[in-house]
Each structure stands twice: as structure tokens, then as C-alpha cells.
Design an enzyme around this catalytic site. Structure first.
Site, short mmCIF file in Angstrom:
data_model
loop_
_atom_site.label_atom_id
_atom_site.label_comp_id
_atom_site.label_asym_id
_atom_site.label_seq_id
_atom_site.Cartn_x
_atom_site.Cartn_y
_atom_site.Cartn_z
N GLY A 19 37.37 -40.11 61.90
CA GLY A 19 36.79 -38.88 62.44
C GLY A 19 37.72 -37.70 62.27
O GLY A 19 37.83 -36.84 63.14
N GLY A 26 36.47 -33.89 62.67
CA GLY A 26 35.86 -33.45 63.91
C GLY A 26 36.74 -32.48 64.68
O GLY A 26 37.80 -32.05 64.22
N GLN A 27 36.29 -32.17 65.89
CA GLN A 27 36.98 -31.16 66.70
C GLN A 27 38.42 -31.53 66.97
O GLN A 27 39.33 -30.70 66.82
CB GLN A 27 36.23 -30.98 68.04
N TYR A 63 26.69 -40.96 77.27
CA TYR A 63 28.05 -40.59 76.90
C TYR A 63 29.05 -41.23 77.86
O TYR A 63 30.02 -41.87 77.45
CB TYR A 63 28.18 -39.07 76.92
N LYS A 106 31.91 -44.30 77.39
CA LYS A 106 33.32 -44.07 77.69
C LYS A 106 33.88 -45.13 78.63
O LYS A 106 34.99 -45.65 78.43
CB LYS A 106 33.53 -42.66 78.25
#
Length: 323
Positions: free
Chosen positions: A8, A11-12, A143, A147
Site C-alpha cells: 500500500g 496510499g495516504q 471498519y 481493526k
């Protein structure tokens, strides 16, 4: 850490973490893992190796780990909170099935693994203010479910197989490098873009809604520091509360107006994001991170606001801002 795989990487978090790790480990190998259609560009592509690594493909992960003799995996693949609510099956496939793949490769090839958790791991049943490290985690979102499951699964692989898993529960992350991508806290990034562009800002989160936030440089430091920390000191592993600041939309709006007095904002509440925000803590207690690996953020709301405006003004600025 020496040879590191970032899953990833575009990504951010990944786009900034990859570059930070390449600077920190110049004699090592930091591989930017990506999926087709999200190829690294610019500095990310020019400063180190890249590899197609789909987290849903265990063999692809294993082959990349073997090719580059990877000893540490940063697993950053995930759907953000609001997007995950609209695509729960995909959120599970990436967040949990993908994590299984990473942990199995790590078990077989002796890699350490970082998989970020989130304030979304807590639900409305947890204490809202100064949410402690160890408390009830009963999220109402997909979400959050992924987690919590990720934390438990990572702890299981540490206890059962000795895989060196570590993690932090990130609050909302604010960055000038990558645009927001569907997170509940992303209004706190959008508002800076609107201000610097001279636009009127439509806030989707209600006034008085406090959420934990962190400037990305502190987030990157946390991700690196936890993996470099002495394992003998770690009582907790997956995942540590970390925090830097807590604010509501009015607070960040008025901080920005100090530098852009004619900036304007109104509220049009997004019911989905508001419901998610209302279920999250207002603030976290990060005492365990401070005690076990000397965590300490460098930015508060004032210093972050000034730095964000300076960086974004240099990048895309249309407004004349006087600092």
C-alpha cells in the site's frame, strides 16, 4: 529493520512512510508495493525498487519477500472508514483475509509486521474522553470490526508463532502530500485545501464533534519508532493508543482564520460520517506508548495549522497568506 516491504505504498500513509524509510535506511532496500492502477510516481518511483504486491495474493507477497530478502513488512492495505461501510465485504477481504496472507508469509519467512489499527477499533461503549489502552472494543462499523479483528489476529500470531507483530491505533491523520480518500476524519484535511484555494468550505461533521487527530509527520514517526523499539520493553503490541491533539470543526476553522481571515465555512452534515464520528472516542490516553517506547508527538493544533498552510500554499496556493 533493513529490507522493508511497504504494502500500500501509494496510499495516504504509505507514500510518505516509504520515502521516510528510504532516507532512514539508505543502505537497505525499501520496496514500494502497489497494485496495478496505483503505480508509484515521481520521487516514490525514482528512489527505490517497486513491485506489484496485491495483499489478496499470498504467493505474490511471498515471492516479493524472497526476492528482496525482506525482514519487515508494513501492511497498510485497507479501505478507509466511510468507504468500508459501503463495501463491507471488500473491507473484510482486504483488511482480514489480506492480513492472514501477510502473517502467514511473515511466519514462514521470519518477518516483523506492522499493521495499523485505528480509533475506529473503539465503539460507543468505550469511555469517550481519554479512552484507555485496555478497555472495551465494541465497534459498530465494518471498519472498526476489521481493526479489532486485526489486533487480535496479530496478537495471536505473536503468541502462537512468535511473529514480531506491532501496531498503533492511529487517530485521524492530516497530510499535505496526499489528498483525502474517504475517511471520517478527512474533513480536517479537506478544510485546509479549501482554505488555501480560497473556497467556501462545506463541513460534513457537526460542530462540537471532537475526534483525535495527528499530523502526518508524527504518524510516520510513530510507525517507524514502534518497529525500532526494544521488544523487551513492550507489554502491549497490537495496538498502542497514540495521539497528538483533539479538536472539533470550529476549533480548526478558527485556527485557519488567524491566517486567512476571509475564510468561510458552513455545515451540511453527512449522516454516515457523523454516525461513525459519534461512535468514536473524543480523545485517547497514550500513556502506555509513552511508557513502553517513549512516544511523544511533535505537533499540536497550532503548529500543525501553520505548517499545513505553509506547505499547501507552496504546493497549490491561490490565496495570499501572511504568516
Amino acid at each position: 529493520m533493513k529490507n522493508i516491504l511497504i504494502i500500500g505504498s501509494t496510499g495516504q500513509i504509505g507514500s510518505e512512510l516509504t520515502l521516510a524509510l528510504r532516507k532512514r535506511y539508505p543502505d537497505g532496500c525499501v520496496v514500494a508495493g502497489y497494485i496495478p492502477g496505483a503505480e508509484p510516481k515521481g520521487e516514490l518511483a525514482e528512489t527505490g525498487p517497486m513491485a506489484v504486491v496485491d495483499i489478496t495474493n499470498e504467493q505474490q507477497i511471498a515471492d516479493t519477500v524472497s526476492t528482496y530478502q525482506i525482514d519487515t513488512i508494513y501492511n497498510l492495505a485497507a479501505l478507509l472508514s466511510a468507504v468500508a461501510e459501503t463495501k463491507p465485504k471488500l473491507a473484510w477481504k482486504i483488511g482480514i483475509d489480506g492480513l492472514f496472507n501477510v502473517l502467514e508469509v511473515a511466519r514462514e519467512k521470519n518477518c516483523a509486521v506492522f499493521t495499523p489499527s485505528s480509533i475506529g477499533a473503539f465503539g460507543a461503549d468505550a469511555p469517550k474522553n481519554k479512552t484507555p489502552q485496555d478497555t472495551i472494543r465494541n465497534p459498530k462499523t465494518m471498519y472498526g470490526v476489521t481493526k479489532v479483528t486485526g489486533e487480535l489476529l496479530s496478537n495471536y500470531y505473536y503468541r502462537r508463532y512468535g511473529v514480531d507483530t506491532r501496531s498503533v491505533r492511529f487517530p485521524g491523520l492530516i497530510s499535505f502530500v496526499t489528498p483525502p480518500g474517504g475517511g471520517t476524519t478527512d474533513y480536517a484535511v479537506d478544510i485546509f485545501y479549501s482554505a488555501v484555494k480560497g473556497e467556501h468550505f462545506i463541513c460534513p461533521i457537526a460542530a462540537g464533534t471532537f475526534m483525535d487527530m495527528m499530523y502526518m509527520p508524527d504518524g510516520i514517526q510513530a510507525a517507524i519508532q514502534i518497529m525500532e523499539s526494544d521488544p523487551a520493553r513492550l507489554i502491549h503490541r497490537n495496538a498502542f493508543n497514540v495521539t497528538a491533539m483533539s479538536f472539533d470543526p470550529e476549533m480548526i476553522y478558527h485556527r485557519i482564520k488567524k491566517y486567512i481571515p476571509d475564510f468561510t465555512m458552513e455545515y451540511q452534515i453527512d449522516s454516515l460520517r457523523q454516525a461513525i464520528a459519534d461512535s468514536w472516542p473524543d480523545s485517547l490516553d497514550d500513556t502506555c506508548a509513552r511508557d513502553e517506547w517513549d512516544w511523544s508527538p511533535q505537533y499540536d493544533l497550532d503548529t500543525m495549522t501553520r505548517d499545513m498552510l505553509e506547505k499547501l500554499n507552496a504546493k497549490i496556493g491561490i490565496k495570499q497568506i501572511v504568516f
